[in-house]
Design an enzyme around this catalytic site. Structure first.
Site, PDB file in Angstrom:
ATOM      1  N   ASP A  72       1.183  -2.075  12.543  1.00 48.89           N
ATOM      2  CA  ASP A  72       0.681  -0.922  13.285  1.00 48.89           C
ATOM      3  C   ASP A  72       1.267  -0.945  14.683  1.00 48.89           C
ATOM      4  OD1 ASP A  72      -1.450   1.319  12.862  1.00 48.89           O
ATOM      5  OD2 ASP A  72      -1.664   0.655  14.937  1.00 48.89           O
TER       6      ASP A  72
ATOM      7  N   ARG B 169      -7.063  -3.121   0.083  1.00 53.38           N
ATOM      8  CA  ARG B 169      -7.860  -2.762   1.255  1.00 53.38           C
ATOM      9  C   ARG B 169      -9.353  -2.988   0.995  1.00 53.38           C
ATOM     10  NH1 ARG B 169     -10.047  -2.098   5.404  1.00 53.38           N
ATOM     11  NH2 ARG B 169      -9.775  -0.444   6.944  1.00 53.38           N
TER      12      ARG B 169
ATOM     13  N   TYR C 269      -3.783   4.769  23.735  1.00 51.21           N
ATOM     14  CA  TYR C 269      -4.883   4.103  23.011  1.00 51.21           C
ATOM     15  C   TYR C 269      -5.564   3.062  23.886  1.00 51.21           C
ATOM     16  CZ  TYR C 269      -3.461   6.357  18.688  1.00 51.21           C
ATOM     17  OH  TYR C 269      -3.183   7.289  17.729  1.00 51.21           O
TER      18      TYR C 269
ATOM     19  N   ARG D  39       4.420   6.251   7.039  1.00 53.71           N
ATOM     20  CA  ARG D  39       3.167   5.860   6.364  1.00 53.71           C
ATOM     21  C   ARG D  39       3.325   5.781   4.854  1.00 53.71           C
ATOM     22  NH1 ARG D  39      -1.692   6.682   9.511  1.00 53.71           N
ATOM     23  NH2 ARG D  39      -1.080   5.880  11.534  1.00 53.71           N
TER      24      ARG D  39
ATOM     25  N   ARG E 156      -3.152   4.368   2.330  1.00 51.43           N
ATOM     26  CA  ARG E 156      -4.322   4.621   1.467  1.00 51.43           C
ATOM     27  C   ARG E 156      -4.124   5.607   0.339  1.00 51.43           C
ATOM     28  NH1 ARG E 156      -7.618   5.912   6.614  1.00 51.43           N
ATOM     29  NH2 ARG E 156      -5.461   6.363   7.081  1.00 51.43           N
TER      30      ARG E 156
END
Ligand code: CP3
Length: 345
Positions: A71, A35, A147, A22, A26
């Site tokens: 992702d 973003r 998921y 990662r 963010r």
């Protein structure tokens, strides 16, 4: 050859390479600025944006490897799951896979075409990155299936466990679709020119041993068997919460084993086969610690791995969004100024 590739193949290096899971995200103000203008799906589906975001942490910190900005759920999306990323909730799939009919409804034909934006991003990155190797990746079948079945993140994987215990044939059919889809997707990334591959099986540690073997080890092996990898780029498998099962992971035909922060990486280094490189394993929460405490732990990891060829410095899981980038810089600088010889002086 890069420092990263040398370490992945257990060749002796003057210092370990460093990158962080990662590393694009963010916690970087330059990521947040983009973003604010674009949805997450738009960012991963627009090759120019994905390229720019992949490069942000390389420019800022000089990491020794770049990881494609994307992702693990792109494959689920390509198979027909409606994917949205919702602030404070994470990924949401509003048409989850819960029964055999749902599995049969997945769209397997043309998956590569629907994921062509990833090929384009890789091409674009390979034209821009000079020396820095590019890591491509995919989610391993089990974590992606979780998921798809849960419809999003879940603390206990209740539904997917229900499915694997009570309807193993349907679970098997879903995993089969994901094995071929994931292999296809990774083969596309290899063709497009990535320098390494990493598989993420983040939720493997929530399973007991028999299920771990059936739904984690076996499908990963099946994906690896399907890879067409003529240039023999290194392959990493990362799992989390699997300290007790690490032997099964290390038996896979892989070059690098990703280690989470709960394991004693120095101890594993003594026990693992000599041609297996290890990647890890600073607790990401250490990035909230006072700088001297943080750097002490970095030094501890460096020293415990100094004698063993085949070490890639990383976190034990991804960076959290509220981490101060200065802390990341401290870790990168420390690792990059380390000299393996020094420990013997
Ligand atoms: O490592 C990198 O910098 C490359 C890009 C990358 C992302 N996700 C970007 C991302 C990679 C390799 C992943 C992998 C991923 N995605 C995993 C496996 C590794 C892990 O961290 O456990 C998993 C389980 C996912 C699924 C996923 N994607 C979740 C659970 C979330 C929401 C949680 C969160 O952190 O917000 C995402 C979203 C996501 N993937 C973001 C980023 C930068 C945040 C999206 C945003 O900006 O809103």
């Amino acid at each position: 050859m890069s420092l990263y590739t040398d370490a992945a193949f257990c060749r002796r290096t003057t210092r370990p390479p460093i990158w962080m899971m990662r590393q694009a995200g963010r916690y970087l103000p330059e990521y947040r600025a983009l973003r604010d203008q674009h949805g997450f799906m738009t960012m991963i589906q627009t090759p120019e944006l994905a390229t720019e975001i992949t490069l942000q942490p390389i420019r800022r910190f000089g990491f020794d490897a770049a990881i494609l900005f994307s992702d693990i759920l792109t494959v689920a999306n390509g198979l027909g799951c409606n994917l949205a990323f919702i602030e404070k909730r994470g990924p949401v799939i509003d048409n989850p896979v819960r029964c055999r009919q749902d599995v049969d409804g997945l769209v397997t034909a043309g998956l590569r075409d629907r994921l062509n934006y990833v090929r384009q991003a890789i091409k674009c990155l390979k034209g821009t990155l000079a020396e820095t190797p590019l890591i491509g990746f995919a989610g391993a079948p089990f974590t992606v299936s979780s998921y798809m079945v849960e419809g999003g993140s879940s603390p206990d994987l209740k539904r997917v466990k229900h499915l694997m215990f009570n309807d193993p044939d349907t679970m098997d059919a879903l995993i089969d679709v994901l094995v071929s889809g994931t292999a296809d997707y990774l083969n596309m990334q290899i063709e497009a020119g990535v320098d390494a591959i990493q598989l993420f099986d983040t939720w493997a540690g929530l399973l007991s041993y028999p299920e771990f073997q059936t739904w984690v080890v076996k499908p990963i092996r099946a994906v690896l068997n399907r890879l067409r990898n003529p240039a023999k780029i290194p392959v990493t498998v990362f799992t989390k919460g699997t300290a007790a099962f690490w032997n099964d992971i290390s038996d896979l035909p892989i070059q690098v084993m990703g280690i989470d922060w709960q394991m004693d990486i120095g101890a594993i280094a003594q026990l693992a086969r000599a041609d297996l490189a290890l990647q890890g394993n600073l607790d990401p929460h250490m990035l909230y610690a006072e700088p001297d405490i943080l750097l002490n732990r970095v030094d501890h990891i460096l020293r415990s791995m100094a004698d063993r060829p085949g070490f890639i410095f990383n976190l034990g899981h991804g960076i959290m969004p509220d981490v101060n980038p200065d802390q990341v810089k401290r870790v990168v600088d420390r690792v990059q100024s380390f000299q393996n010889e020094r420990v013997h002086a």
